[in-house]
Design a protein around this motif. Structure first.
Motif, short mmCIF file in Angstrom:
data_model
loop_
_atom_site.label_atom_id
_atom_site.label_comp_id
_atom_site.label_asym_id
_atom_site.label_seq_id
_atom_site.Cartn_x
_atom_site.Cartn_y
_atom_site.Cartn_z
N ASP A 1 118.66 3.54 48.60
CA ASP A 1 118.39 4.05 49.94
C ASP A 1 119.63 4.07 50.83
OD1 ASP A 1 118.70 1.37 50.47
OD2 ASP A 1 116.73 1.08 51.34
N ALA A 2 120.74 3.50 50.34
CA ALA A 2 121.98 3.50 51.11
C ALA A 2 122.96 4.57 50.64
CB ALA A 2 122.65 2.13 51.04
N GLU A 3 122.66 5.20 49.51
CA GLU A 3 123.62 6.14 48.92
C GLU A 3 123.91 7.32 49.84
OE1 GLU A 3 122.43 5.14 44.27
OE2 GLU A 3 121.80 7.03 45.19
N ARG A 4 122.87 7.98 50.33
CA ARG A 4 123.08 9.15 51.18
C ARG A 4 123.62 8.74 52.55
NH1 ARG A 4 123.53 13.97 48.44
NH2 ARG A 4 122.70 13.41 46.38
N ARG A 5 123.25 7.56 53.02
CA ARG A 5 123.79 7.08 54.29
C ARG A 5 125.28 6.79 54.15
NH1 ARG A 5 122.27 2.45 56.10
NH2 ARG A 5 121.12 1.64 54.30
N TRP A 6 125.69 6.30 52.99
CA TRP A 6 127.11 6.09 52.75
C TRP A 6 127.86 7.43 52.76
CZ3 TRP A 6 131.09 3.04 52.89
CH2 TRP A 6 132.24 3.38 52.18
N LEU A 7 127.31 8.41 52.07
CA LEU A 7 127.96 9.72 52.02
C LEU A 7 128.11 10.33 53.41
CD1 LEU A 7 126.61 11.82 49.00
CD2 LEU A 7 128.88 10.82 49.30
N SER A 8 127.06 10.25 54.20
CA SER A 8 127.05 10.92 55.50
C SER A 8 127.91 10.20 56.54
CB SER A 8 125.62 11.02 56.03
OG SER A 8 125.11 9.72 56.34
N GLY A 9 128.27 8.94 56.26
CA GLY A 9 129.02 8.17 57.23
C GLY A 9 128.16 7.34 58.16
N ASP A 10 126.83 7.42 57.97
CA ASP A 10 125.92 6.64 58.81
C ASP A 10 125.94 5.16 58.46
OD1 ASP A 10 125.12 8.89 60.17
OD2 ASP A 10 123.37 9.24 58.91
N ALA A 11 126.39 4.83 57.25
CA ALA A 11 126.50 3.44 56.82
C ALA A 11 127.97 3.05 56.78
CB ALA A 11 125.88 3.25 55.44
N GLY A 12 128.24 1.81 57.21
CA GLY A 12 129.60 1.30 57.21
C GLY A 12 129.79 0.18 56.22
N ARG A 13 130.66 -0.76 56.57
CA ARG A 13 130.98 -1.84 55.65
C ARG A 13 129.80 -2.77 55.38
NH1 ARG A 13 136.38 -4.59 57.75
NH2 ARG A 13 135.33 -6.31 56.70
N GLU A 14 128.74 -2.68 56.18
CA GLU A 14 127.59 -3.56 55.95
C GLU A 14 126.90 -3.30 54.61
OE1 GLU A 14 125.89 0.11 57.87
OE2 GLU A 14 127.66 -1.17 58.19
N VAL A 15 127.09 -2.11 54.01
CA VAL A 15 126.47 -1.83 52.72
C VAL A 15 127.40 -2.16 51.55
CG1 VAL A 15 125.02 -0.04 53.72
CG2 VAL A 15 127.20 0.61 52.67
N LEU A 16 128.61 -2.60 51.84
CA LEU A 16 129.59 -2.88 50.79
C LEU A 16 129.55 -4.34 50.37
CD1 LEU A 16 132.61 -0.79 52.19
CD2 LEU A 16 130.75 -0.05 50.67
N GLU A 17 128.36 -4.81 50.09
CA GLU A 17 128.13 -6.20 49.70
C GLU A 17 127.88 -6.31 48.20
OE1 GLU A 17 128.35 -8.81 51.67
OE2 GLU A 17 128.82 -7.58 53.43
N PRO A 18 128.08 -7.49 47.62
CA PRO A 18 127.78 -7.66 46.19
C PRO A 18 126.31 -7.38 45.90
CG PRO A 18 129.03 -9.54 47.04
CD PRO A 18 128.60 -8.73 48.23
N HIS A 19 126.06 -6.63 44.87
CA HIS A 19 124.67 -6.38 44.47
C HIS A 19 124.08 -7.64 43.86
CE1 HIS A 19 121.18 -4.64 42.44
NE2 HIS A 19 121.38 -3.54 43.17
N SER A 20 122.81 -7.86 44.10
CA SER A 20 122.15 -9.03 43.52
C SER A 20 122.28 -9.02 42.00
CB SER A 20 120.67 -9.02 43.91
OG SER A 20 119.96 -10.01 43.17
N ALA A 21 122.42 -10.21 41.43
CA ALA A 21 122.50 -10.34 39.98
C ALA A 21 121.13 -10.23 39.31
CB ALA A 21 123.14 -11.68 39.61
#
Length: 230
Positions: free
Chosen positions: A184-204
């Motif tokens: 759900d963050a992929e398109r927000r990342w592309l559009s620029g609506d998401a910032g560094r807050e989505v650049l976190e380690p993915h859960s293991a």
């Protein structure tokens, strides 16, 4: 870091997963994607199309097209001169379903493949750039409108994969890991609506790592046996 990855899904499934299409060429499963290769990404400029860009970002202001940067650190991606312009205006998704890391052992470096237990495809956060050679005229060509060979080759489009701190699984293998975006963050990342807050380690949770053949060390080797557990 993230220096090799895989994408072994069929083209139809890949297109369905990202709601994007290959425009000019078909896709075949890849078992050893390496820097310097032209690989499929989705850019913010053409979010419904897979484009093939070269892995190893060359900043638009670089003097030449050598020394491409394969990774960018999430902690400073919006500040480093090599990446800040791309962070603001040129983002991309890098599809994959696994990546390789190497661990030092008494016998040498042992490669491991990291992915999800259900073999799901994921989108890694990336940036892309367009580098254009300078148009220069020399010798007699200066009078006839000739240009150098580099200018005739046209622009070079490249990408980099953003890395972050490792999760509990990857930390046993390496001190960095690729940023795997939540769907759900992929398109927000592309559009620029998401910032560094989505650049976190993915859960293991749901992820796995297993040793694979050292044949993966050769970037020219690309075959199904590379993803088989030892």
């Amino acid at each position: 870091m993230c220096g090799r990855y895989t994408l072994v899904v069929e083209q139809a499934d890949l297109e369905s997963r990202f709601d994007a299409r290959f425009r000019e060429s078909e896709f075949a499963p890849r078992y050893n994607m390496a820097p310097g290769q032209e690989l499929p990404v989705i850019t913010n400029e053409e979010s419904e199309t897979f484009q093939r860009l070269e892995w190893g970002l060359v900043p638009s202001w670089a003097d030449d097209d050598s020394g491409g940067l394969i990774n960018a650190r999430a902690e400073s991606v919006d500040e480093k001169p090599s990446f800040e312009a791309a962070y603001e205006r040129r983002r991309c998704l890098v599809p994959g379903d696994g990546f390789y890391e190497w661990v030092e052992t008494d016998e040498g470096k042992q490669p491991y493949r990291v992915g999800f237990e259900d073999d799901r495809v994921f989108g890694m956060a990336g940036l892309w750039e367009r580098w254009e050679p300078e148009t220069t005229q020399t010798g007699l060509d200066a009078f006839g409108g000739g240009v150098d060979d580099d200018a005739e080759s046209g622009p070079l489009e490249t990408f980099t994969i953003i890395t972050t701190e490792p999760n509990d699984l990857v930390s046993e293998l390496h001190h960095r890991m690729a940023v795997i975006l939540e769907p759900d963050a992929e398109r927000r990342w592309l559009s620029g609506d998401a910032g560094r807050e989505v650049l976190e380690p993915h859960s293991a949770d749901g992820m796995e790592a297993y040793p694979v053949s050292t044949a993966v060390n050769d970037p020219g080797t690309d075959e199904p046996s590379l993803v088989e557990p030892l």
